[in-house]
Design an enzyme around this catalytic site. Structure first.
Site, PDB file in Angstrom:
ATOM      1  N   ASP A   1     -23.322 -62.438  18.401  1.00 61.56           N
ATOM      2  CA  ASP A   1     -24.418 -63.022  19.170  1.00 61.56           C
ATOM      3  C   ASP A   1     -25.292 -61.907  19.750  1.00 61.56           C
ATOM      4  OD1 ASP A   1     -25.810 -64.896  21.171  1.00 61.56           O
ATOM      5  OD2 ASP A   1     -24.337 -66.242  20.282  1.00 61.56           O
TER       6      ASP A   1
ATOM      7  N   ASP B   1     -16.845 -63.389  36.046  1.00 68.98           N
ATOM      8  CA  ASP B   1     -16.024 -64.417  35.401  1.00 68.98           C
ATOM      9  C   ASP B   1     -15.441 -63.962  34.066  1.00 68.98           C
ATOM     10  OD1 ASP B   1     -16.780 -65.975  37.525  1.00 68.98           O
ATOM     11  OD2 ASP B   1     -18.156 -67.251  36.393  1.00 68.98           O
TER      12      ASP B   1
ATOM     13  N   HIS C   1     -27.531 -65.331  25.967  1.00 71.59           N
ATOM     14  CA  HIS C   1     -26.931 -66.310  25.055  1.00 71.59           C
ATOM     15  C   HIS C   1     -25.499 -65.937  24.690  1.00 71.59           C
ATOM     16  CE1 HIS C   1     -26.396 -68.611  21.257  1.00 71.59           C
ATOM     17  NE2 HIS C   1     -27.200 -69.486  21.838  1.00 71.59           N
TER      18      HIS C   1
ATOM     19  N   VAL D   1     -17.280 -69.919  36.357  1.00 75.26           N
ATOM     20  CA  VAL D   1     -17.073 -70.630  35.093  1.00 75.26           C
ATOM     21  C   VAL D   1     -15.654 -70.439  34.570  1.00 75.26           C
ATOM     22  CG1 VAL D   1     -17.677 -70.496  32.639  1.00 75.26           C
ATOM     23  CG2 VAL D   1     -19.470 -70.685  34.360  1.00 75.26           C
TER      24      VAL D   1
ATOM     25  N   ASN E   1     -29.711 -76.951  15.036  1.00 75.71           N
ATOM     26  CA  ASN E   1     -30.398 -77.855  15.954  1.00 75.71           C
ATOM     27  C   ASN E   1     -31.643 -78.445  15.323  1.00 75.71           C
ATOM     28  OD1 ASN E   1     -28.520 -77.183  17.924  1.00 75.71           O
ATOM     29  ND2 ASN E   1     -29.803 -75.601  18.823  1.00 75.71           N
TER      30      ASN E   1
ATOM     31  N   TYR F   1     -21.465 -72.701   4.589  1.00 74.15           N
ATOM     32  CA  TYR F   1     -20.825 -72.000   3.490  1.00 74.15           C
ATOM     33  C   TYR F   1     -19.331 -72.326   3.399  1.00 74.15           C
ATOM     34  CZ  TYR F   1     -25.057 -69.094   3.389  1.00 74.15           C
ATOM     35  OH  TYR F   1     -26.341 -68.649   3.311  1.00 74.15           O
TER      36      TYR F   1
ATOM     37  N   SER G   1     -24.816 -74.512  19.772  1.00 72.51           N
ATOM     38  CA  SER G   1     -24.267 -73.210  20.184  1.00 72.51           C
ATOM     39  C   SER G   1     -23.077 -73.365  21.117  1.00 72.51           C
ATOM     40  CB  SER G   1     -25.353 -72.364  20.854  1.00 72.51           C
ATOM     41  OG  SER G   1     -26.192 -71.780  19.906  1.00 72.51           O
TER      42      SER G   1
END
Length: 380
Positions: free
Chosen positions: A60, A69, A95, A116, A191, A204, A259
């Site tokens: 990413d 966190d 992201h 989180v 998306n 794939y 995602s």
């Protein structure tokens, strides 16, 4: 999910809103925002497994390894593009950090109750950075990242990214190599409206394409449908970690799309593999698909795949051989079992013995019938 064919620093996260939220002082509210935790019964799952001993590669935008966190759970990784420090640490966009938090966030504060919580808080994340503020590496960078993750011995590769629409033999072969090496490659389905079909590398062979559902367990409008979709997971208004932005006083974000669903699914795979380390990648996937909550049309379908992931069921279900229904016996086998008698060594009769007895009895009955017939004839 974002698109690799984009300009530098321009996000094409189609129909997937991302909102930077909150200051560290208010971090405890974000645990309450994580609706997917009770939805997936994560507290119950954590009583069984927390992902210890499993490493998940996150291909990413890098990971904020110093996030409170995530401290201790982010390994030194790898950059496939210039602009980073070479170890996957740092995140210009947030992201990748968000995906890492969904997988292995452990919270902070007293008892880790603030911030989180990830699906597998004792798992490790190997960040592989394929994009920076200077640009995006595209499909070839993803392929390099996959090979590097395999080389470093990870169990699971989570890819909440997509390559350009044209199929890449380089990326296809990288996925094949990973699968052959026994690595589970989990990738976002894509998306809508920008993706019209399941995106690469999720489509794939050897990869697991993941779609998104909302709080009701209904496939999200943003989630791409397709025959390649295998599983779906929560992917609407998902709160997680982000890059630390001191100027904006933010380090969390909320987003929607395939995602976060992909990262959550990778976290569930880490729970299962930690609980059952003897399993192969295909067996881990089989356990997850077999125990998924079937939605939509019965069986696998284009919207939900095999269904919504169920971590508790995946962790507690019997092994596939024990769970599979017993095959119906053939007519020949049924007939054989019907005439089979106990072992003569146990005092029983064999089938042959029984046949001889029946034949003997038939002869006796025939003789009696003849005698009776002759007697009646004499009376006449």
């Amino acid at each position: 999910m974002r698109f690799a064919a984009r300009l530098a620093a321009v996000s094409l996260l189609a129909a997937a809103a991302t909102v930077g939220v909150g200051s560290p002082a208010l971090a405890d509210r974000y645990r309450d925002d994580q609706w997917h935790l009770p939805f997936l019964r994560i507290a119950q799952a954590h009583a069984i497994s927390q992902g210890e001993g499993v490493t998940v590669a996150v291909i990413d935008s890098g990971v904020e390894g110093k996030h409170p966190d995530l401290t201790g759970n982010v390994l030194k990784g790898f950059d496939t593009i210039v602009g980073g420090d070479g170890d996957g640490w740092g995140d210009d966009e947030g992201h990748g950090s968000s995906m890492a938090g969904l997988i292995a966030g452990h919270g902070h504060g007293a008892g880790g109750k603030d911030g989180v919580l990830g699906i597998a808080p004792k798992a490790k994340v190997l960040p592989i950075r394929i994009s920076t503020a200077k640009g995006h590496g595209g499909g070839d960078a993803i392929a390099i990242g996959i090979d590097e993750a395999v080389k470093r011995g990870v169990k699971i590769i989570s890819i909440s990214e997509s390559a350009p629409s044209g199929d890449s033999s380089v990326l296809i072969k990288a996925v094949e190599r990973a699968h052959a090496a026994g690595v589970l490659v989990i990738a976002a389905a894509g998306n809508q409206p920008k993706d019209y079909y399941v995106a690469a590398p999720g489509r794939y062979p050897g990869a697991v394409a993941v779609g998104a559902v909302d709080q009701k367990g209904t496939v999200a409008p943003v989630s791409v449908r397709g025959d390649e979709v295998q599983l779906v997971a929560p992917g609407v208004d998902i709160t997680s970690t982000s890059r630390i932005n001191t100027s904006a006083n933010t380090q969390y974000r909320r987003s929607s799309g395939t995602s976060p669903a992909t990262a959550i699914t990778a976290g569930v795979a880490a729970l299962v593999w930690s609980k059952y380390p003897q399993l192969t990648a295909d067996q881990v996937l089989e356990r997850m698909t077999r125990t998924a909550v079937d939605k939509g049309a019965p069986g696998r379908d284009r919207d939900y795949g095999f269904g919504v992931i169920d971590p508790v069921a995946a962790l507690t279900a019997p092994a596939a051989s024990a769970a599979a229904p017993t095959a119906a016996p053939s007519a020949e086998a049924t007939l054989t079992s019907a005439i089979t008698m106990p072992n003569p060594g146990a005092g029983g009769l064999t089938g042959v013995t029984l046949l001889l007895i029946l034949l003997a009895g038939g002869v006796v009955l025939a003789i009696v019938a003849v005698v009776v017939f002759l007697a009646l004839r004499r009376r006449r």
